[in-house]
Design a protein around this motif. Structure first.
Motif, PDB file in Angstrom:
ATOM      1  N   MET A 170      48.119  28.564  45.322  1.00  0.00           N
ATOM      2  CA  MET A 170      46.796  28.397  45.941  1.00  0.00           C
ATOM      3  C   MET A 170      45.723  28.452  44.843  1.00  0.00           C
ATOM      4  O   MET A 170      45.778  29.288  43.944  1.00  0.00           O
ATOM      5  CB  MET A 170      46.581  29.543  46.945  1.00  0.00           C
ATOM      6  N   ALA A 171      44.787  27.555  44.924  1.00  0.00           N
ATOM      7  CA  ALA A 171      43.699  27.528  43.926  1.00  0.00           C
ATOM      8  C   ALA A 171      42.846  28.785  44.090  1.00  0.00           C
ATOM      9  O   ALA A 171      42.703  29.295  45.200  1.00  0.00           O
ATOM     10  CB  ALA A 171      42.843  26.281  44.138  1.00  0.00           C
ATOM     11  N   PRO A 172      42.313  29.311  42.983  1.00  0.00           N
ATOM     12  CA  PRO A 172      41.482  30.520  43.116  1.00  0.00           C
ATOM     13  C   PRO A 172      40.224  30.247  43.924  1.00  0.00           C
ATOM     14  O   PRO A 172      39.737  29.115  43.994  1.00  0.00           O
ATOM     15  CB  PRO A 172      41.147  30.873  41.665  1.00  0.00           C
ATOM     16  N   LEU A 173      39.722  31.324  44.539  1.00  0.00           N
ATOM     17  CA  LEU A 173      38.435  31.265  45.241  1.00  0.00           C
ATOM     18  C   LEU A 173      37.342  31.096  44.197  1.00  0.00           C
ATOM     19  O   LEU A 173      37.273  31.853  43.237  1.00  0.00           O
ATOM     20  CB  LEU A 173      38.231  32.574  46.014  1.00  0.00           C
ATOM     21  N   ARG A 174      36.486  30.088  44.400  1.00  0.00           N
ATOM     22  CA  ARG A 174      35.456  29.823  43.383  1.00  0.00           C
ATOM     23  C   ARG A 174      34.088  30.275  43.902  1.00  0.00           C
ATOM     24  O   ARG A 174      33.562  29.713  44.853  1.00  0.00           O
ATOM     25  CB  ARG A 174      35.433  28.335  43.035  1.00  0.00           C
ATOM     26  N   VAL A 175      33.552  31.313  43.240  1.00  0.00           N
ATOM     27  CA  VAL A 175      32.214  31.824  43.571  1.00  0.00           C
ATOM     28  C   VAL A 175      31.251  31.306  42.512  1.00  0.00           C
ATOM     29  O   VAL A 175      31.454  31.531  41.314  1.00  0.00           O
ATOM     30  CB  VAL A 175      32.199  33.370  43.586  1.00  0.00           C
ATOM     31  N   ILE A 176      30.212  30.587  42.957  1.00  0.00           N
ATOM     32  CA  ILE A 176      29.286  29.965  42.012  1.00  0.00           C
ATOM     33  C   ILE A 176      27.908  30.624  42.120  1.00  0.00           C
ATOM     34  O   ILE A 176      27.309  30.632  43.196  1.00  0.00           O
ATOM     35  CB  ILE A 176      29.102  28.454  42.311  1.00  0.00           C
ATOM     36  N   ALA A 198      32.869  38.369  44.066  1.00  0.00           N
ATOM     37  CA  ALA A 198      34.066  38.161  43.243  1.00  0.00           C
ATOM     38  C   ALA A 198      34.899  39.442  43.154  1.00  0.00           C
ATOM     39  O   ALA A 198      36.130  39.403  43.263  1.00  0.00           O
ATOM     40  CB  ALA A 198      33.659  37.683  41.849  1.00  0.00           C
ATOM     41  N   LYS A 199      34.223  40.594  42.969  1.00  0.00           N
ATOM     42  CA  LYS A 199      34.964  41.853  42.855  1.00  0.00           C
ATOM     43  C   LYS A 199      35.642  42.214  44.171  1.00  0.00           C
ATOM     44  O   LYS A 199      36.790  42.636  44.186  1.00  0.00           O
ATOM     45  CB  LYS A 199      34.026  42.993  42.434  1.00  0.00           C
ATOM     46  N   ARG A 200      34.924  42.051  45.267  1.00  0.00           N
ATOM     47  CA  ARG A 200      35.506  42.438  46.562  1.00  0.00           C
ATOM     48  C   ARG A 200      36.702  41.568  46.900  1.00  0.00           C
ATOM     49  O   ARG A 200      37.640  42.017  47.556  1.00  0.00           O
ATOM     50  CB  ARG A 200      34.453  42.391  47.674  1.00  0.00           C
ATOM     51  N   ALA A 201      36.678  40.314  46.464  1.00  0.00           N
ATOM     52  CA  ALA A 201      37.848  39.454  46.672  1.00  0.00           C
ATOM     53  C   ALA A 201      38.987  39.883  45.754  1.00  0.00           C
ATOM     54  O   ALA A 201      40.124  40.068  46.199  1.00  0.00           O
ATOM     55  CB  ALA A 201      37.478  37.991  46.427  1.00  0.00           C
ATOM     56  N   SER A 202      38.688  40.092  44.472  1.00  0.00           N
ATOM     57  CA  SER A 202      39.781  40.393  43.535  1.00  0.00           C
ATOM     58  C   SER A 202      40.364  41.777  43.783  1.00  0.00           C
ATOM     59  O   SER A 202      41.567  41.972  43.595  1.00  0.00           O
ATOM     60  CB  SER A 202      39.330  40.218  42.083  1.00  0.00           C
ATOM     61  N   THR A 250      37.499  33.190  40.831  1.00  0.00           N
ATOM     62  CA  THR A 250      36.770  32.790  39.623  1.00  0.00           C
ATOM     63  C   THR A 250      35.277  32.884  39.910  1.00  0.00           C
ATOM     64  O   THR A 250      34.802  32.362  40.921  1.00  0.00           O
ATOM     65  CB  THR A 250      37.099  31.336  39.240  1.00  0.00           C
ATOM     66  N   LEU A 251      34.551  33.584  39.024  1.00  0.00           N
ATOM     67  CA  LEU A 251      33.090  33.676  39.154  1.00  0.00           C
ATOM     68  C   LEU A 251      32.467  32.777  38.095  1.00  0.00           C
ATOM     69  O   LEU A 251      32.739  32.931  36.906  1.00  0.00           O
ATOM     70  CB  LEU A 251      32.647  35.130  38.956  1.00  0.00           C
TER      71      LEU A 251
END
Lengths: 457, 246
Positions: free
Chosen positions: B1-7, B27-31, B38-39
């Protein structure tokens, strides 16, 4: 009819008012100091200005004056410049440092608005040079009032988010005030906003003093385009970094001031930090513009070991705490660099009173990640805001609301409990690890009122 | 699965008030939950990257207008929202994603039209201080919103969106409501940053971005709870003081 302010001699009535105002400033400030109500730098000044609004102009008339302004480093640079010019220290003091040295009066405590300037000047000898730290917002007024020989412009970045003092607006106001001014402007060539502000002056000495915090400098002040930082800085519109006359450079043995005329002067200070070395070079260049050779000025600065309590080690709650003051993200980034190499515990104190700015959101612009792996204690009235920030920086820490207790806790003294908040280590706020190894040397970094509360006790 | 991308969108233009912290919180709460994340801090001199979650922050007047123009010509944000991306926009960013906003000189600028909101310049004093709002509307199952507002805009929420909350302390949109939301796009006047003070809102946005219907695993937000309690207490004192002084 009285003569227009600043033109010719004042009328007898105006002169009488000025004399009364000066006496009022002296009496009130001595009283304040005697009764230990404060450092005596503002109350008397306010009364004096109320009695005679032209008091500051009158006190500065005929005096050689240097002004120092910018977001960070004002108090330090003012002190270093005063020392370079041969002065002692202390608010309103006028001392002669030695044979041939110049008497200098300065507002050494950081009271940097007109009331503080008046307080410092009320006791000054007639011929003494004035070196004044000036709040960024008051610089235009002081340039008009003081007719300074030298103006030192350090840097401009975000400060106090709850006020609408956009830094670009400040830069534009400075530029208008300095347009056509005969003053020699000693300015940081690495800060595009400072260069814009200085640009209107007749004579500028550009100093490559560095700029660590760049987020407030990316908008081009000339065209609203984009500044690019690469080999200096510049915008597509042609606005670019001016050629510096002096650069702060790292040489093998330390930092040197490299002059375009070939001089390379070592910058050796007792106060820490690369940014203070840059401040010293700006001060030395300003001193040179006032007739003191930069080498002589830099040597004199070696005697300075603390600036209004900052950088000094104080004995607090049984620990030896070095007290550091940072007011905004640019200042914090510099101080985190300073405490970086030591492995000593760090206490971080945050308040959000009016003098600090009531919105501490800027904590998220500070690279607290640099404290990972250290023993850290969060303190101050807004320690919870800080604690949440530290959690997301993954910095383990304790929370102790009272700063003195926090220092004791950081030093590892056992039996220190703060009943107000009982949260302890672990990024998820899990458990208290209990007593830790005693390390009586502690770094304390506080913002404005957190620092001064601790210093004042 | 592709990483969640937070921009984090254009931090050099829309980063004046610490709102970049919202991206860090997401990003932290997801990781911390084991989700590959990815942030990305996306600056305006490059094309806006494709992402799952976009954060826009507050900024000064000139950069706000510049950011709106660049985002409009870039086009990525609008395309991503059409494809289901989540947006959190704060203050100047909130105004930008609306239909129109007015600058300090009274000039109206087109927004991105991602939220049915129009913002005009208020005639009175700038709204500066603690902001407390009760979330309203079905689907917003989160506790009281806490933040710090600092703006001169008055925002009107149209029929295509709904207010995020009802103001208890502060100004918000200026008509008793605060912020707006529609679909997966949320706008607010809360700095703090808002997601640091309101972790439930952070998890709501993460849930949308991850496409999960069940609540995310709790993270033990003890200090956030203490911070929220402290700020809500401080805000209620502020309100009573303000009422007395009027």
């Amino acid at each position: 009819m009285s003569s227009p302010e600043g033109l010719g001699a004042p009328s007898p009535a105006a002169s009488w008012r000025l004399g009364l105002a000066v006496r009022a400033v002296r009496v009130i400030n001595r009283g304040v100091r005697l009764l230990r109500l404060g450092s005596g730098t503002v109350a008397g000044g306010r009364v004096g200005l109320a009695i005679a609004p032209g008091l500051l102009r009158s006190l500065l008339a005929g005096r050689t004056t240097a002004l120092v302004s910018g977001t960070n480093g004002k108090t330090t640079t003012t002190r270093l410049l005063a020392v370079a010019l041969g002065a002692g220290s202390g608010a309103g003091s006028t001392e002669v440092a030695g044979p041939g040295a110049t008497a200098v009066v300065t507002n050494a405590t950081g009271s940097n608005m007109p009331a503080g300037h008046v307080a410092a000047l009320a006791d000054a000898a007639p011929g003494a040079m004035a070196v004044l730290e000036v709040d960024e917002g008051y610089l235009p007024e002081l340039v008009a009032t003081a007719r300074p020989a030298v103006v030192v412009l350090l840097n401009l970045s975000r400060d106090q988010l709850d006020r609408t003092n956009e830094v670009r607006m400040t830069a534009n106001r400075w530029r208008a005030a300095l347009a056509g001014s005969p003053a020699t402007v000693v300015a940081n060539a690495d800060d595009p906003l400072v260069v814009w502000a200085a640009g209107g002056a007749q004579r500028c000495v550009w100093v490559a003093a560095g700029l660590r915090w760049r987020f407030d400098a990316v908008g081009c002040p000339a065209c609203e385009g984009r500044i690019r930082f690469c080999d200096g800085w510049g915008c597509d519109c042609g606005y670019r970094r001016p050629e510096p006359a002096v650069a702060v450079e790292d040489s093998g043995g330390g930092v040197v001031a490299a002059f375009a005329d070939g001089r390379r002067l070592p910058v050796e200070l007792r106060i820490p930090g690369r940014f203070n070395q840059a401040n010293a070079v700006l001060a030395a260049v300003a001193a040179e513009a006032l007739g003191v050779r930069a080498a002589v000025g830099l040597r004199a600065m070696q005697s300075v070991d603390a600036i209004a309590g900052r950088f000094a080690v104080h004995s607090i709650a049984g620990a030896q705490a070095r007290l550091l003051l940072a007011k905004n993200p640019a200042g914090w980034a510099e101080l985190l660099d300073i405490v970086g190499p030591s492995r000593q515990p760090v206490v971080v104190g945050i308040n959000a009173r009016v003098a600090d700015g009531r919105d501490p959101s800027w904590l998220w612009d500070v690279p607290f990640e640099a404290l990972r792996g250290r023993r850290v204690v969060a303190t101050g009235e807004r320690c919870l805001d800080l604690s949440v920030r530290l959690r997301y920086a993954e910095v383990d820490h304790d929370i102790v609301r009272d700063p003195r207790h926090a220092i004791a806790r950081a030093a590892g003294f056992t039996g220190v409990a703060d009943p107000s908040v009982a949260l302890n280590r672990g990024a998820d706020g899990a458990t208290d690890v209990g007593a830790v190894e005693v390390n009586a040397k502690v770094e304390f970094i506080g913002n404005y009122t957190a620092f001064h509360d601790l210093l004042g006790r | 699965m592709a990483p969640l991308r937070v921009i984090v969108v254009y931090p050099e233009l829309l980063g004046t008030y610490g709102d970049g912290g919202n991206g860090v919180v997401l990003a932290k709460r997801a990781s911390w939950r084991g989700i590959d994340t990815t942030l990305i801090e996306a600056t305006a001199d490059q094309r806006l990257p494709e992402g799952d979650l976009y954060c826009l922050g507050g900024g000064e007047d000139a950069p706000q207008t510049e950011a709106a123009e660049i985002l409009a010509s870039d086009g990525m944000l609008g395309r991503s929202v059409a494809n289901g991306a989540v947006v959190l926009a704060v203050c100047a960013g909130y105004q930008i994603i609306g239909r129109t906003f007015t600058d300090a000189h009274g000039v109206a600028h087109p927004g991105l039209g991602l939220l049915d909101v129009e913002t005009k310049r208020g005639a009175g004093r700038r709204a500066v201080g603690e902001l407390v709002a009760e979330p309203i509307g079905a689907g917003l199952d989160i506790p009281t919103l806490s933040g710090f507002e600092n703006h001169a805009g008055l925002s009107v929420v149209g029929h295509g969106a709904q207010p995020l909350g009802r103001v208890r302390v502060g100004v918000g949109n200026g008509d008793g409501t605060e912020g707006a939301w529609s679909g997966r796009v949320v706008g607010t006047y809360c700095h703090g940053p808002v997601l640091a003070r309101n972790p439930a809102l952070a998890d709501l946005l993460l849930g949308w971005a991850l496409g999960v219907d069940t609540p995310l695993a709790p993270l033990g937000d003890h200090r956030e709870e203490l911070l929220r309690a402290e700020r809500l207490r401080a805000a209620s004192r502020f309100r009573s003081w303000r009422f007395r002084s009027h």
